[in-house]
Design a protein around this motif. Structure first.
Motif, short mmCIF file in Angstrom:
data_model
loop_
_atom_site.label_atom_id
_atom_site.label_comp_id
_atom_site.label_asym_id
_atom_site.label_seq_id
_atom_site.Cartn_x
_atom_site.Cartn_y
_atom_site.Cartn_z
N ASP A 137 0.80 -1.21 0.00
CA ASP A 137 0.00 0.00 0.00
C ASP A 137 0.84 1.26 0.00
N ASP A 138 2.12 1.14 0.23
CA ASP A 138 2.96 2.33 0.26
C ASP A 138 4.22 2.10 -0.56
N ASP A 139 5.09 3.10 -0.53
CA ASP A 139 6.31 3.03 -1.33
C ASP A 139 7.50 2.49 -0.56
N SER A 140 7.29 1.98 0.65
CA SER A 140 8.40 1.47 1.44
C SER A 140 8.92 0.17 0.84
N GLU A 141 10.19 -0.09 1.09
CA GLU A 141 10.81 -1.31 0.58
C GLU A 141 10.37 -2.51 1.40
N ALA A 142 10.24 -3.64 0.75
CA ALA A 142 9.97 -4.88 1.47
C ALA A 142 11.27 -5.34 2.11
N VAL A 143 11.22 -5.74 3.36
CA VAL A 143 12.39 -6.26 4.05
C VAL A 143 12.08 -7.67 4.53
N PHE A 144 13.13 -8.46 4.68
CA PHE A 144 13.02 -9.84 5.10
C PHE A 144 14.07 -10.11 6.15
N ILE A 145 13.77 -11.04 7.05
CA ILE A 145 14.74 -11.46 8.05
C ILE A 145 15.13 -12.90 7.72
N LEU A 146 16.44 -13.11 7.60
CA LEU A 146 16.97 -14.43 7.32
C LEU A 146 17.81 -14.88 8.51
N LYS A 147 17.77 -16.18 8.78
CA LYS A 147 18.50 -16.76 9.91
C LYS A 147 19.52 -17.76 9.37
N ASP A 148 20.71 -17.71 9.94
CA ASP A 148 21.76 -18.67 9.57
C ASP A 148 21.46 -19.99 10.29
N THR A 149 21.14 -21.02 9.51
CA THR A 149 20.79 -22.32 10.07
C THR A 149 21.89 -23.35 9.86
N ALA A 150 23.08 -22.90 9.47
CA ALA A 150 24.19 -23.82 9.26
C ALA A 150 24.65 -24.40 10.59
N ALA A 151 25.25 -25.55 10.52
CA ALA A 151 25.82 -26.18 11.71
C ALA A 151 26.92 -25.27 12.27
N PRO A 152 27.07 -25.23 13.59
CA PRO A 152 28.06 -24.33 14.21
C PRO A 152 29.48 -24.53 13.67
N GLU A 153 29.83 -25.75 13.30
CA GLU A 153 31.18 -26.00 12.80
C GLU A 153 31.36 -25.65 11.32
N SER A 154 30.27 -25.28 10.65
CA SER A 154 30.34 -24.95 9.22
C SER A 154 31.01 -23.59 9.01
N GLU A 155 31.83 -23.52 7.98
CA GLU A 155 32.49 -22.26 7.64
C GLU A 155 31.60 -21.37 6.80
N GLU A 156 30.56 -21.93 6.18
CA GLU A 156 29.66 -21.16 5.33
C GLU A 156 28.31 -21.01 6.01
N ALA A 157 27.69 -19.85 5.82
CA ALA A 157 26.35 -19.60 6.35
C ALA A 157 25.32 -20.27 5.45
N LEU A 158 24.20 -20.64 6.06
CA LEU A 158 23.07 -21.20 5.33
C LEU A 158 21.84 -20.43 5.79
N TYR A 159 21.45 -19.42 5.01
CA TYR A 159 20.36 -18.54 5.41
C TYR A 159 19.02 -19.05 4.92
N GLU A 160 18.03 -18.96 5.82
CA GLU A 160 16.65 -19.32 5.50
C GLU A 160 15.74 -18.20 6.01
N PHE A 161 14.62 -18.00 5.33
CA PHE A 161 13.66 -17.00 5.77
C PHE A 161 13.08 -17.40 7.12
N VAL A 162 12.92 -16.43 8.00
CA VAL A 162 12.29 -16.69 9.30
C VAL A 162 10.78 -16.69 9.07
N ASP A 163 10.12 -17.80 9.38
CA ASP A 163 8.68 -17.94 9.18
C ASP A 163 7.89 -17.88 10.48
N ASP A 164 8.53 -18.22 11.59
CA ASP A 164 7.85 -18.23 12.89
C ASP A 164 7.51 -16.79 13.29
#
Length: 91
Positions: free
Chosen positions: A46-73
């Motif tokens: 309804d307005d001109d504001s940008e859509a924003v999204f929150i992503l969470k890194d769900t990679a295993a703690p020992e992983s060197e690469e992030a694995l981002y997923e959209f937060v749905d909860d």
């Protein structure tokens, strides 16, 4: 500007601009925006504001690469969004 590329449906890349990042209860989150309107329903904006999204890194703690997923909860989304609002207000 920091840019993140994610694959949508395994065959198409979507480019996101990272606005802010934070760590909450040991999890990393990023607040992002994109010009790609195929990932959200832009007809209902309804307005001109940008859509924003929150992503969470769900990679295993020992992983060197992030694995981002959209937060749905909704509860998690609201809590983390409030933190991002505070971070952005402080800038």
């Amino acid at each position: 500007m920091t840019v993140l590329h994610l694959r949508k449906n395994r065959n198409r890349r979507v480019e996101f601009e990272i606005i802010e990042s934070t760590r909450v209860n040991g999890a990393d989150y990023i607040l992002v925006t994109t010009d790609d309107t195929t990932i959200y329903d832009s007809e209902n904006d309804d307005d001109d504001s940008e859509a924003v999204f929150i992503l969470k890194d769900t990679a295993a703690p020992e992983s060197e690469e992030a694995l981002y997923e959209f937060v749905d909860d909704e509860e998690e989304l609201d809590a983390v969004f409030k933190i991002f609002e505070q971070l952005l207000d402080d800038e």
